[in-house]
Design a protein around this motif. Structure first.
Motif, short mmCIF file in Angstrom:
data_model
loop_
_atom_site.label_atom_id
_atom_site.label_comp_id
_atom_site.label_asym_id
_atom_site.label_seq_id
_atom_site.Cartn_x
_atom_site.Cartn_y
_atom_site.Cartn_z
N VAL A 56 -8.74 6.98 9.94
CA VAL A 56 -8.93 6.77 8.50
C VAL A 56 -8.09 7.82 7.77
O VAL A 56 -8.26 9.02 7.98
CB VAL A 56 -10.41 6.91 8.11
N ARG A 57 -7.18 7.33 6.91
CA ARG A 57 -6.22 8.24 6.28
C ARG A 57 -6.27 8.07 4.75
O ARG A 57 -6.36 6.96 4.24
CB ARG A 57 -4.82 7.93 6.81
N VAL A 58 -6.19 9.22 4.05
CA VAL A 58 -6.13 9.22 2.58
C VAL A 58 -4.67 9.40 2.16
O VAL A 58 -3.99 10.33 2.63
CB VAL A 58 -6.99 10.35 1.99
N ILE A 59 -4.18 8.48 1.31
CA ILE A 59 -2.77 8.52 0.90
C ILE A 59 -2.65 8.51 -0.63
O ILE A 59 -3.47 7.92 -1.33
CB ILE A 59 -1.99 7.34 1.50
N ASP A 60 -1.63 9.18 -1.09
CA ASP A 60 -1.34 9.21 -2.53
C ASP A 60 -0.44 8.02 -2.85
O ASP A 60 0.66 7.90 -2.31
CB ASP A 60 -0.64 10.53 -2.87
N LEU A 117 -5.47 7.84 -5.28
CA LEU A 117 -5.60 7.92 -3.82
C LEU A 117 -6.20 6.63 -3.28
O LEU A 117 -7.15 6.08 -3.86
CB LEU A 117 -6.51 9.09 -3.42
N ASN A 118 -5.62 6.16 -2.23
CA ASN A 118 -6.18 5.02 -1.50
C ASN A 118 -6.52 5.43 -0.08
O ASN A 118 -6.09 6.49 0.41
CB ASN A 118 -5.18 3.85 -1.47
N ILE A 119 -7.28 4.56 0.57
CA ILE A 119 -7.67 4.81 1.97
C ILE A 119 -7.15 3.68 2.83
O ILE A 119 -7.31 2.50 2.49
CB ILE A 119 -9.20 4.89 2.10
N GLU A 120 -6.52 4.05 3.95
CA GLU A 120 -6.09 3.04 4.91
C GLU A 120 -6.68 3.36 6.27
O GLU A 120 -6.89 4.53 6.62
CB GLU A 120 -4.56 2.97 4.99
N VAL A 121 -6.97 2.29 7.01
CA VAL A 121 -7.56 2.42 8.35
C VAL A 121 -6.58 1.83 9.34
O VAL A 121 -6.12 0.70 9.18
CB VAL A 121 -8.91 1.69 8.44
N GLU A 122 -6.25 2.63 10.37
CA GLU A 122 -5.19 2.25 11.30
C GLU A 122 -5.72 2.16 12.73
O GLU A 122 -6.55 2.97 13.16
CB GLU A 122 -4.07 3.29 11.23
N ASP A 123 -5.22 1.17 13.45
CA ASP A 123 -5.45 1.08 14.89
C ASP A 123 -4.37 1.92 15.55
O ASP A 123 -3.19 1.55 15.55
CB ASP A 123 -5.36 -0.37 15.36
N PRO A 152 -7.78 -2.35 -2.61
CA PRO A 152 -7.75 -1.20 -1.69
C PRO A 152 -9.04 -0.40 -1.73
O PRO A 152 -9.75 -0.40 -2.73
CB PRO A 152 -6.58 -0.38 -2.24
N ALA A 153 -9.30 0.30 -0.62
CA ALA A 153 -10.44 1.21 -0.57
C ALA A 153 -10.03 2.53 -1.20
O ALA A 153 -8.89 2.99 -1.05
CB ALA A 153 -10.87 1.44 0.88
N VAL A 154 -10.96 3.14 -1.93
CA VAL A 154 -10.64 4.39 -2.63
C VAL A 154 -11.72 5.42 -2.32
O VAL A 154 -12.87 5.07 -2.00
CB VAL A 154 -10.54 4.16 -4.14
N PRO A 155 -11.39 6.70 -2.39
CA PRO A 155 -12.38 7.75 -2.14
C PRO A 155 -13.56 7.65 -3.11
O PRO A 155 -13.39 7.28 -4.28
CB PRO A 155 -11.59 9.04 -2.35
#
Length: 415
Positions: A235-239, A245-251, A264-267
Motif C-alpha cells: 500500500v503506497r501513498v503518492i502525491d 494524496l492518493n493511495i495505490e495498492v500493488e501486487d 481513487p482511495a485517499v488518506p
C-alpha cells in the motif's frame, strides 16, 4: 498244522504288549498335554496345518498389540490437544477483556500476567511425553522437547516434521504422532501490517498508519489473484499534484495496481480492495505499508506479541490506539485460527481411532476363528481320550495275563 516255536511265542507276545503299551503311553501323553498332536509323526498333515495356524495366531497377536499401542498413543494426543484448546479459549477470553476501552494500564498488566502463565501452560502441554518418555509433538526427535525458549525468550519449535506410523494389519498403517510445527506453528495468520517505510530508503517507519484492516470478503481476495493469492501486498501513498494524496495498492509479484473502491482511495477515508477493508491515516507522500496476506503464525508467537503489546502500548495517541486495536483484532483472529487448526487435527485423530477400532474388531474375529480351527486339529477330547486309556489299560492287562499263561506251555508238560 502250523508249528510255533517257544521263541515265536515269546517274541510275538512281547511285540504285541509293546504296541499296546506304546498306544497307552501316547494316550497318557495326550491327556497330560491336552494335545492330540505332540510331534509331527503323530499326524504329519495336521502338524503342518497347526504350524501355519500358530504362525497366523502370532501374527494377529502382534498386530493386536500394535493396534492397542496406536490407540493409546492417539488417545493421549487427543487428550493433550483438548487441554490446549481449553488454554487457547481462556487466552481468547482474556484478549476480549483486554480490548475493552475502560481498562486501565494496571488492568492490562494484570491480564498480561495471566497470559504469561497461560503461555507457560501451553508450552508444557506441547511438550507432553508418552509412556516411554518421548515428546509426542517432536516428530522423529522424540528425545528433544518440541518447544523451548530461544536466546530472546521466545518459544520456538525444535523438532522435525516427521510422522511416525504403525502397521496394525497387513498393508494397513496408521499415523501415531503429529509434529508440533503443523499444529502450533504453521497456522494461517490474520491479515496484518507487517512493515512500513517512509519511502526514503533509510528504513525509517512511515509517518502514517493503517487502521481498521480487515478481510471482509475472502472469495473476492481469491478471485482477484487467481490462481494464487500473494504473500504480501504493498500500500503506497503518492502525491498526485496540488497537494493531493492518493493511495495505490500493488501486487509486488507483477507490479499490477489493483482497483480500489472508492477510486481513487485517499488518506483518512475507508476503502476496499480485493476483499480487504482499511483506512490509511496521517499519511505523507512516499509512505509505504506491507500487508501480510498469506502469512503463517505460531500460536506461541501470537500470545507473546499480545503480551508485549499489553506491556508497551499506551494508547496515548490515535496512532498507538489504532495499533492496539489492530493487535487485539489480529490476536483474536489468530487465536481462532489456532483453535481451528487443533480442532481439525482432533477430527483427524477421531478418524484414525475409528480405523483402529474397526481393524481391532477384525483382528479379534480372525484370531477367534483361527484358534477355533487350531483347537479342532490340536486339542484332545478328554472324554474320548480317557475312554481310550481305560480300554488300552484293559487290553494291556489282558495281554499280560494271556502271555503269562501261554508262556508256561511246553511239551515237557506232556511227558
Amino acid at each position: 498244522m502250523i508249528r510255533i516255536s517257544s521263541q515265536q511265542i515269546f517274541s510275538g507276545g512281547i511285540s504285541r504288549m509293546q504296541d499296546v503299551n506304546s498306544n497307552l503311553v501316547k494316550t497318557q501323553e495326550q491327556i497330560s498335554t491336552g494335545k492330540k498332536v505332540n510331534r509331527p509323526s503323530d499326524d504329519p498333515v495336521a502338524a503342518a496345518r497347526i504350524l501355519k495356524l500358530n504362525q497366523e495366531v502370532k501374527r494377529i497377536e502382534t498386530y493386536e498389540r500394535n493396534a492397542n499401542l496406536a490407540d493409546n498413543r492417539i488417545k493421549q494426543e487427543e487428550s493433550t490437544l483438548s487441554s490446549a484448546v481449553d488454554i487457547i479459549q481462556r487466552v481468547r477470553e482474556l484478549t476480549v477483556q483486554a480490548g475493552s476501552g475502560s481498562l486501565s494500564a494496571n488492568d492490562r498488566q494484570s491480564i498480561s500476567a495471566e497470559l504469561k502463565e497461560r503461555l507457560g501452560q501451553l508450552a508444557n502441554i506441547a511438550n507432553t511425553r508418552d509412556a516411554s518418555g518421548e515428546y509426542i509433538f517432536s516428530g522423529f526427535q522424540g528425545s528433544t522437547p518440541a518447544f523451548a525458549k530461544d536466546d530472546f525468550g521466545a518459544w520456538k519449535y525444535q523438532g522435525d516434521e516427521g510422522q511416525r506410523v504403525l502397521e496394525i494389519d497387513d498393508g494397513v498403517t496408521v499415523p501415531i504422532s503429529d509434529h508440533g510445527k503443523g499444529i502450533f506453528v504453521n497456522v494461517p495468520a490474520a491479515v496484518s501490517v507487517t512493515g512500513s517505510d517512509d519511502g526514503t530508503g533509510t528504513g525509517v517507519a512511515a509517518q502514517g498508519y493503517v487502521s481498521g484492516l480487515e478481510l471482509i470478503a475472502p472469495k473476492d481476495l481469491k478471485d482477484a489473484f487467481s490462481p494464487a493469492v500473494p504473500d504480501d501486498l504493498t500500500v503506497r501513498v503518492i502525491d498526485v499534484g496540488g497537494g493531493n494524496l492518493n493511495i495505490e495498492v500493488e501486487d509486488p509479484r507483477t507490479g499490477t495496481i489493483l482497483t480500489t473502491q472508492p477510486s481513487p482511495a485517499v488518506p483518512g477515508e475507508e476503502f476496499v480492495v480485493a476483499g480487504l477493508r482499511m483506512t490509511v491515516n496521517d499519511a505523507a507522500d512516499g509512505d509505504e505499508f506491507t500487508l501480510g496476506i498469506s502469512d503463517k503464525q505460531s500460536i506461541f508467537g501470537t500470545i507473546e506479541k499480545l503480551i508485549a503489546g499489553l506491556d508497551s502500548v499506551d494508547k496515548a495517541t490515535p496512532k498507538s490506539s489504532a495499533e492496539y486495536d489492530a493487535l487485539i483484532a489480529e490476536s483474536l483472529t489468530n487465536l481462532d485460527n489456532g483453535q481451528e487448526s487443533i480442532i481439525l487435527k482432533q477430527t483427524e485423530l477421531g478418524g484414525r481411532l475409528n480405523a483402529i477400532e474397526s481393524t481391532s474388531s477384525f483382528l479379534e474375529d480372525s484370531g477367534l476363528y483361527t484358534k477355533e480351527i487350531r483347537s479342532q486339529l490340536q486339542d484332545v477330547d478328554y472324554a474320548e481320550a480317557i475312554s481310550n486309556l481305560s480300554f488300552q489299560s484293559f487290553v494291556l492287562q489282558a495281554a499280560q495275563q494271556s502271555f503269562a499263561q501261554i508262556s508256561r506251555l511246553s511239551l515237557f508238560d506232556r511227558l
